[in-house]
Design an enzyme around this catalytic site. Structure first.
Site, PDB file in Angstrom:
ATOM      1  N   GLU A  52       9.200  -8.651 -17.271  1.00  0.00           N
ATOM      2  CA  GLU A  52      10.382  -9.122 -16.535  1.00  0.00           C
ATOM      3  C   GLU A  52      10.883  -8.129 -15.487  1.00  0.00           C
ATOM      4  OE1 GLU A  52      10.325  -8.682 -19.845  1.00  0.00           O
ATOM      5  OE2 GLU A  52      12.179  -7.792 -20.607  1.00  0.00           O
ATOM      6  N   ASN A  53      10.368  -6.894 -15.490  1.00  0.00           N
ATOM      7  CA  ASN A  53      10.747  -5.973 -14.421  1.00  0.00           C
ATOM      8  C   ASN A  53       9.992  -6.264 -13.123  1.00  0.00           C
ATOM      9  OD1 ASN A  53       8.517  -5.033 -16.012  1.00  0.00           O
ATOM     10  ND2 ASN A  53       8.591  -3.123 -14.877  1.00  0.00           N
TER      11      ASN A  53
END
Lengths: 217, 238
Positions: A52-53
């Site tokens: 998700e980064n």
């Protein structure tokens, strides 16, 4: 009283969770035991891991000397790319998550309740870490699997009638995999149903370690 | 007009004031504007509200501004790597507003895009939803679902880190160091970028610019230490 371990090891739990992966799936794996799922992807099943980064198509950890400080996963571990990888910003990443474009999220839990609520981000007065992306994941991903130890260090059930800790999300867990058993949420009966016992675990032992009301037959 | 400044101190000159709101790019220590954070510390500005996904680690990144008590409030999604942060927060010396990571990213994007608020289902039924407007919308299956109102965020200053940039302020980012920075570039009244390399105008292919120059007012070239928070390696098989 025997202190002999019953049920699955962390690796066996991860291997069991990996059986839920389907060819073509886009998958987000949480920090901790869920990360181990990547080691057990079945042959012939092509999944794309989302971090998700800001990355799709997460590759394995780098060899020594090949690490890159600009290339990490959501657990801040150094990783590598694959030929199919792509990078993007955080808003795009969560458009994938919140917008229902990710097929499966496998995440750890401190508590899960019998109606599918999950708590995994804070212990009031004790642990101040934050939810990171967990609230977005449970709200937006098509299917969510909670992967956690069935009991806490004191042997008490973490699969409860109602969560006692602040929630991460409501009615959002579709499957539970613990070291003792696998449960699938039954949408008509609004309860989890036992679908598999871990090796060497008896139904009586499972029931004695489970506070939640569960469909056992 | 060139947007290039010689160093971090001169790039922040005239932009800082006590009680200001600052957006700081990065995920963990990946993609943080190390030199601009150090210059902000050096400016002596206090009472900062800092919008950043994380709070650095003890003594590095935003941890440096916590040490000197220049931060009054953090708006973040995860602060688990910082003992000084935890100590100040539990001691009531520091305010903290937790935002889910996707909500934080979208609030920053919205603020910079001129959108005052948006509805999301993230956080419904949790502490995050308390005191926020709830509204039901039809989902893709035609069922009514509850969403909460989140507001756009803007800052007086955004400090971000990119890979390459030019005098027009065009930026490209490297790998996962991009994270929050493109949205923060939009969300800052003034955005200052530090880059690994400033290249001559015309070098960057216009097809592959991540942040167009309109969002960036000042740019510096600076060397970063780029600390690795969690070095994880694979064994070479014999």
């Amino acid at each position: 009283m025997s202190s002999e371990r019953i049920g699955w090891t962390r690796d066996q739990m991860a291997a069991r969770a990996a059986k839920e992966l389907q060819d073509g799936f886009y998958v987000n794996l949480g920090i901790g035991i869920p990360t181990l799922v990547a080691n057990h992807i079945p042959d012939g099943v092509d999944v794309t891991l989302q971090s998700e980064n800001g990355m799709l198509g997460m590759g394995p950890f780098p060899f020594e000397g090949e690490e890159d400080a600009d290339l990490i996963n959501a657990g801040k571990q150094t990783i590598t790319t694959l030929p199919k990888s792509s990078f993007f910003d955080s808003a795009t990443s969560f458009a994938m998550i919140r917008g229902g474009h990710i097929d499966l999220s496998i995440l750890g839990a401190m508590e899960v309740s019998e109606n599918g609520d999950i708590a995994n981000w804070m212990i009031p007065g004790k642990m101040v870490k934050g939810m990171g992306g967990a609230m977005d994941l449970v709200a937006g991903v098509k299917r969510c699997i909670a992967l956690f130890d069935h009991t806490n260090k004191r042997g008490e059930s973490k699969f409860l009638k109602a969560c006692t800790l602040p929630l991460t999300g409501q009615n959002c867990i579709d499957m539970i995999i613990t070291d003792l058993a696998v449960f699938e949420f039954d949408k008509t009966q609004k309860r989890f149903k036992l679908i598999e016992l871990a090796s060497s675990v008896s139904l009586d032992v499972l029931k004695s370690k489970t506070e939640a009301t569960v469909i056992y037959d | 007009m060139s947007k290039i400044y010689s160093d971090a101190e001169s790039a922040l000159a005239g932009l800082t004031f006590d009680g200001m709101m600052v957006m700081s790019g990065g995920f963990g220590l990946c993609g943080i504007a190390e030199n601009l954070i150090a210059a902000l510390r050096g400016s002596g500005v206090t009472g900062l509200t800092v919008i950043s996904n994380n709070a650095g680690i003890d003594g590095f990144g935003l941890g440096q501004l916590l040490e000197t008590r220049q931060i009054k409030k953090m708006i973040s999604s995860y602060v688990g790597e910082n003992k000084e942060f935890e100590r100040q927060y539990l001691g009531g010396e520091l305010e903290l507003e937790f935002n889910p990571q996707g909500t934080l990213a979208e609030r920053i994007r919205a603020g910079g895009a001129g959108i005052p608020g948006f509805y999301t289902k993230t956080g419904v039924g949790t502490l995050i939803a308390e005191g926020k407007e709830h509204k039901a919308f039809k989902n893709s299956d035609g069922e009514m679902e509850t969403y909460i109102l989140e507001t756009g965020l803007k800052a007086d200053l955004s400090i971000i880190k990119a890979w390459k940039g030019d005098a027009a302020g065009n930026l490209i980012f490297k790998a996962t160091a991009r994270n929050f920075s493109p949205m923060m570039a939009m969300g800052g009244k003034v955005t200052v970028a530090e880059v690994d390399e400033i290249v001559p105008i015309g070098t960057l292919d216009p097809n592959f610019i991540h942040t167009p120059g309109v969002f960036v007012q000042r740019i510096i070239e600076a060397k970063c230490e780029k600390r690795i928070e969690n070095l994880t390696l694979r064994e070479r098989s014999a």
